[in-house]
Structure formats: C-alpha cells, structure tokens
Design an enzyme around this catalytic site. Structure first.
Site, short mmCIF file in Angstrom:
data_model
loop_
_atom_site.label_atom_id
_atom_site.label_comp_id
_atom_site.label_asym_id
_atom_site.label_seq_id
_atom_site.Cartn_x
_atom_site.Cartn_y
_atom_site.Cartn_z
N TYR A 1 0.85 -1.19 0.00
CA TYR A 1 0.00 0.00 0.00
C TYR A 1 0.89 1.24 0.00
CZ TYR A 1 -4.06 -2.93 1.25
OH TYR A 1 -5.06 -3.87 1.27
N SER B 1 -13.54 -5.49 1.59
CA SER B 1 -14.52 -4.79 0.76
C SER B 1 -15.94 -5.21 1.11
CB SER B 1 -14.27 -5.03 -0.74
OG SER B 1 -13.08 -4.42 -1.15
N PRO B 2 -16.28 -5.26 2.41
CA PRO B 2 -17.62 -5.69 2.80
C PRO B 2 -18.71 -4.71 2.40
CG PRO B 2 -16.47 -4.80 4.69
CD PRO B 2 -15.47 -4.88 3.59
N LEU B 3 -18.30 -3.47 2.07
CA LEU B 3 -19.27 -2.47 1.60
C LEU B 3 -19.12 -2.23 0.10
CD1 LEU B 3 -19.07 0.07 4.56
CD2 LEU B 3 -20.65 -1.84 4.24
N ARG C 1 -16.56 -1.50 -1.77
CA ARG C 1 -15.79 -0.29 -2.05
C ARG C 1 -16.64 0.98 -1.92
NH1 ARG C 1 -14.08 -4.55 -4.74
NH2 ARG C 1 -11.87 -5.03 -4.57
N GLY C 2 -17.48 0.95 -0.90
CA GLY C 2 -18.27 2.12 -0.56
C GLY C 2 -19.63 2.21 -1.22
N PHE C 3 -19.88 1.40 -2.24
CA PHE C 3 -21.16 1.52 -2.97
C PHE C 3 -22.34 1.16 -2.07
CE2 PHE C 3 -22.31 1.28 -7.75
CZ PHE C 3 -23.35 2.18 -7.54
N SER D 1 -22.73 1.75 0.92
CA SER D 1 -23.00 2.77 1.94
C SER D 1 -24.14 3.67 1.51
CB SER D 1 -21.75 3.62 2.17
OG SER D 1 -21.49 4.45 1.04
#
Length: 329
Positions: free
Chosen positions: A55, A206-208, A210-212, A214
């Site tokens: 990273y 990435s449980p969300l 990648r933010g989508f 939310s």
C-alpha cells in the site's frame, strides 16, 4: 463486539479497520486524520488493523507504526505481502505480479517489521497465490517465521477451496482474507464451507463493495479514484447496481440503521467464523461501522435482504478481466 478468528486463533474485533484508503487508494490521503481514526479505534477497543507492504510502497505500514506507537499490545496487526502495485492508465492503481517465494517473504517481513516499529506481526498473509510457487513452499516459509517468532498466525488470501486444503495440510492456517459482501458471494459455494470445516476464519474485505453499499455513491462523477477501472462501477452496470442499493436503503431505513450498517450486520450473520474489515479514514464512519457489530438481524430481515439482493445479481465483475485470473487459485 469480538470474535474468535478461526478455531484456534485469537480473539479480535468482529468489525476491524481496513487501512488501505489512508494511503490514497480512495481519495486524498490525510495522515493526521488517519492517525486520529486509528487512535479512536484503539479507544473503542477495536484491535484489528489490516494493511499491506504494497500500500503506497510501505507508506501505510509506516503510518500505522506511528499511530500505534506506545499501544502495540492493544493492536492486532494483519499484514499482506507478495504483491506489487502500479499506477493505472486511467486513475488509481493496478496490481502487478505476485511473488510468494520463500526468499521474498523472508526479506519482505524484515522491512515490514521496521516500518511498523514492532518485532512481530500478528497475522501475515500473501496477498494472492503465486502461480509459480507451490503453496506448500509458501506456507512452509510462513511456518518457519512462526517458529522464529516474527509472525504469530498464518493467513492466505483469495484462494480456492482445494488450495486451502493443501495449505492447511502443511501448517495451521488461521484466516483467509477474501472479498465477501452482498455483492460478492462467490465464496458461499465452496470456500466458506471448506474454511468452516478446517477451522479457518474468514476476513471479509470490501464488505461495503468499495463504498457503494454505503449509499453515498450516487453517480459515476462521485468516483475519482481506482473504482473507475472496475466493471461494477462502469456504464450501465453502475446504474443497475445503484437500483439494488436503493432497495437496501429502504430496508435499512425500516431497521433504523444506515445501509452500511445493514450490509455489515448481514455479513456477520452469515457465520460465526467471519469478521469484516471495512476501510475508512474518518472517525465518524469508523464509529458507524463498529456499531454495526451490535446490530441483530431477524430471520425475516435476512430473508428480505436476500430477496432484493440474491447471490449473483450484481452487474459486472469486481476487477478488470486481467486481474480476475489471480483470484481463486
């Protein structure tokens, strides 16, 4: 809320903290804000911090090392290795070759220890399976590191069920880090049952999505980072998937929680051997995510969620075609 990571693993936060975005993967990096978020996580008893040596070429590890200084005993450090990253032609980044050769791993961990300012790493995980190195050799090298005391537990990432079995025959595998969410449910067929059988914990990244999930992404113009390179966020796929999120928002409203909390609670409800590591660099979202650990979904609510977002309904793959080949090896 805490959970045991695997049958013979440690007790960790059911909702951990993915730190990738703190190094500019999604949006602009803000070191002061990121360190404050890590400090808040420690205050709340949230101990699982996920990073990788690739990273931003070690930047993320250095930041975490600075943030947890003086509180090492309160932090469970999950570190991925063996992958390269490079700028993408459009925006963001792309992943390069995988190297999980024993010599590479032995060298890489020395640098990670220096950047993190620690003498051991709790969970050490090759980011992908190296197609040129037998998994037995990779895991054997990691087992040697456990014997030397530089790592405590062995992890794998994005493996097939058969590879997981081969690895577990060499040394105890504590965790499998793999993408899992309402949008990404491929592991339910073979990988999740195999991990449960072998006593291996699942670390859902990435449980969300990648933010989508939310509900805060409303148009392609909201994306100014690596997500523009991912098929699920492109063209017609974007709008089809947005319709799914709107349905989840309705259920979340009825539950009195945010869509992100609903999505996280759904993951934890799938199995006791799963933890989730949503990424954020904001204290507000950290607190919101952690609160999802206490959210209980009824059988009817789980059925309603599955009805509007069954497995396989999402449009588009999670990575570009050239990167999909690195999954499920």
């Amino acid at each position: 809320m805490n959970r045991k990571l695997g049958t013979n693993g440690p007790i960790v936060s059911a909702i951990g903290l993915g730190c990738m975005s703190m190094s500019g993967a999604y949006g602009i990096a803000d070191e002061q804000q990121s360190i404050a978020t890590i400090h808040r996580a420690l205050e709340l008893g949230n101990n699982f911090f996920d990073t990788a040596d690739y990273y931003r070429t070690g930047h993320n590890e250095t930041l975490i090392g600075k943030a947890i200084k003086g509180n090492r005993d309160k932090a469970f450090l999950s570190v991925k290795t063996s992958q390269l990253m490079a700028p993408a032609a459009n925006k963001g980044f792309t992943f390069g070759p995988v190297n999980a050769h024993p010599d590479y791993l032995r060298n890489a961990i020395l640098y990670s220890l220096q950047r993190l300012q620690t003498d051991y790493i709790d969970l050490y995980t090759p980011g992908r399976v190296d197609p040129n190195v037998p998994i037995e050799d990779t895991v054997g090298a990691l087992a040697d590191m456990v014997d030397k005391g530089v790592i405590r537990y062995i992890g794998l990432s994005e493996t097939s069920a058969s590879t997981l079995r081969k690895a577990a025959a060499v040394a105890p595998i504590t965790a499998l880090q793999i993408e899992y969410s309402l949008w990404s449910r491929e592991i339910e067929a073979e990988v999740l049952p195999t991990a449960r059988e072998l006593g291996i914990g699942i670390v859902a990244y990435s449980p969300l999505s990648r933010g989508f999930l939310s509900g805060e992404v409303k148009s392609p113009e909201d994306l100014k980072d690596n997500r523009v390179n991912m098929p699920r966020f492109q063209g017609e796929n974007f709008y089809k998937n947005l319709e799914l999120v709107e349905k989840i928002k309705v259920i979340a409203s009825q539950k009195g929680c945010t869509p992100a909390q609903l999505a996280l609670a759904w993951i934890l409800a799938q199995s006791e051997n799963i933890i989730a590591i949503p990424g954020t660099k904001q204290i507000r979202k950290l607190e919101e995510n952690i609160a999802a650990g206490d959210l209980q979904l009824t059988k009817d609510e789980l059925q309603s969620i599955n009805a509007v977002m069954p497995a396989g309904i999402v449009s588009g793959t999670r990575y570009p075609e050239m990167l999909m080949g690195a999954l499920g090896r």
